[in-house]
Design a protein around this motif. Sequence first.
Motif, short mmCIF file in Angstrom:
data_model
loop_
_atom_site.label_atom_id
_atom_site.label_comp_id
_atom_site.label_asym_id
_atom_site.label_seq_id
_atom_site.Cartn_x
_atom_site.Cartn_y
_atom_site.Cartn_z
N ASP A 12 0.80 -1.23 0.00
CA ASP A 12 0.00 0.00 0.00
C ASP A 12 0.83 1.28 0.00
O ASP A 12 0.28 2.37 0.12
CB ASP A 12 -0.93 0.02 1.21
N GLY A 13 2.15 1.16 -0.09
CA GLY A 13 2.96 2.37 -0.09
C GLY A 13 4.29 2.19 0.59
O GLY A 13 4.86 1.10 0.58
N PRO A 60 8.16 -0.06 13.10
CA PRO A 60 7.50 0.53 11.93
C PRO A 60 6.35 1.46 12.31
O PRO A 60 5.73 1.29 13.37
CB PRO A 60 6.98 -0.70 11.18
N ASP A 61 6.08 2.41 11.46
CA ASP A 61 4.93 3.30 11.62
C ASP A 61 3.72 2.59 11.01
O ASP A 61 3.58 2.52 9.79
CB ASP A 61 5.18 4.63 10.92
N LEU A 62 2.83 2.09 11.85
CA LEU A 62 1.66 1.37 11.34
C LEU A 62 0.65 2.30 10.70
O LEU A 62 -0.22 1.86 9.94
CB LEU A 62 0.99 0.59 12.49
N PHE A 63 0.75 3.60 10.99
CA PHE A 63 -0.19 4.58 10.45
C PHE A 63 0.31 5.23 9.16
O PHE A 63 -0.19 6.27 8.75
CB PHE A 63 -0.45 5.69 11.48
N THR A 94 -6.69 1.84 10.45
CA THR A 94 -5.57 0.91 10.23
C THR A 94 -6.00 -0.44 10.77
O THR A 94 -5.88 -0.72 11.96
CB THR A 94 -4.30 1.40 10.96
N THR A 95 -6.54 -1.26 9.90
CA THR A 95 -7.15 -2.51 10.34
C THR A 95 -6.11 -3.58 10.65
O THR A 95 -4.95 -3.49 10.25
CB THR A 95 -8.10 -3.05 9.25
N GLN A 96 -6.57 -4.62 11.37
CA GLN A 96 -5.72 -5.77 11.62
C GLN A 96 -5.23 -6.36 10.30
O GLN A 96 -4.04 -6.72 10.18
CB GLN A 96 -6.48 -6.83 12.42
N ASP A 97 -6.10 -6.47 9.32
CA ASP A 97 -5.70 -7.06 8.04
C ASP A 97 -4.60 -6.24 7.37
O ASP A 97 -3.69 -6.81 6.74
CB ASP A 97 -6.91 -7.17 7.10
N MET A 98 -4.67 -4.92 7.48
CA MET A 98 -3.61 -4.08 6.92
C MET A 98 -2.27 -4.39 7.57
O MET A 98 -1.25 -4.59 6.88
CB MET A 98 -3.94 -2.60 7.13
N THR A 99 -2.26 -4.46 8.90
CA THR A 99 -1.01 -4.72 9.60
C THR A 99 -0.51 -6.13 9.34
O THR A 99 0.71 -6.36 9.26
CB THR A 99 -1.18 -4.47 11.11
N ILE A 100 -1.42 -7.07 9.20
CA ILE A 100 -1.02 -8.44 8.85
C ILE A 100 -0.29 -8.45 7.51
O ILE A 100 0.77 -9.06 7.37
CB ILE A 100 -2.26 -9.36 8.82
N ARG A 101 -0.85 -7.76 6.52
CA ARG A 101 -0.18 -7.68 5.21
C ARG A 101 1.17 -6.99 5.34
O ARG A 101 2.18 -7.44 4.80
CB ARG A 101 -1.05 -6.93 4.20
N ASP A 102 1.19 -5.89 6.07
CA ASP A 102 2.42 -5.13 6.24
C ASP A 102 3.51 -5.96 6.91
O ASP A 102 4.70 -5.78 6.64
CB ASP A 102 2.16 -3.88 7.09
#
Length: 243
Positions: A12-13, A60-63, A94-102
């Motif tokens: 995502d970036g 890491p910056d999760l946001f 910032t969902t759990q799924d986002m952080t899981i992917r990250d």
Amino acid sequence: MAKQDIEIKTADGLAKAGLFRPAGAAKAGAILYMDAFGPRRVLDAMAERLAGHGYAVLVPDLFYRNAPYGTFDVKTAFAVEETKVALMALVTGTTQDMTIRDSGAFLDALASEGITGPVGVVGYCMGGGRALNAAATYPDRIAAAASFHGGNLASEAPDSPHRKAASIKARVYVGTAGVDRSFPPEQSARLAEALRVAEVDHVIENYVGSGHGWCIPDHGSYDEAGAERHWKRLLAFFAETLA
């Protein structure tokens, strides 16, 4: 301990992160999942302390999807409506799924820096559940997962970490506040049962007398004795598991 500022390419970036290396060769890599107030000096100091015990620590910056965003005064952020709204937008956005992917990209970033082998993860507050979900998603790469005053570890939500207990191969340590509305006794019991049924090697420890956020020095509920106890537990846990 010098901080190396890096950028991590995710799906995502670009996520900014701090990497803290020990003075000598790293025993293992570690990822520190932040609380709701974002990367700041106090988390850097915690990463430095962990690095001082031989670990290469990534913060890491999760946001990052919402960067740039403002800094927050931890002691007043939820008391002022404007900052409370801004913070909650970051947390819920910032969902759990986002952080899981990250987290796959975070693990790759450690490997690209020459830090290979089993990794330990530790999360605080909102980071606690993310550490456990990362362990469930990357079981062959994460050998130790710790949560301190993590909230909603066994909630009714579909992304609640307890639902993925069967996928966890890591050892798990959960340190809970004595009284914590975000992780009440019924959730603690539900998490314990899920981990037991899944045959996950785990400890859930109640820090009686400590409040939510007790480990982090800029929180209003910071408790020095409890924080030192947390350090003793975390360091022993990583030493036993990542050696």
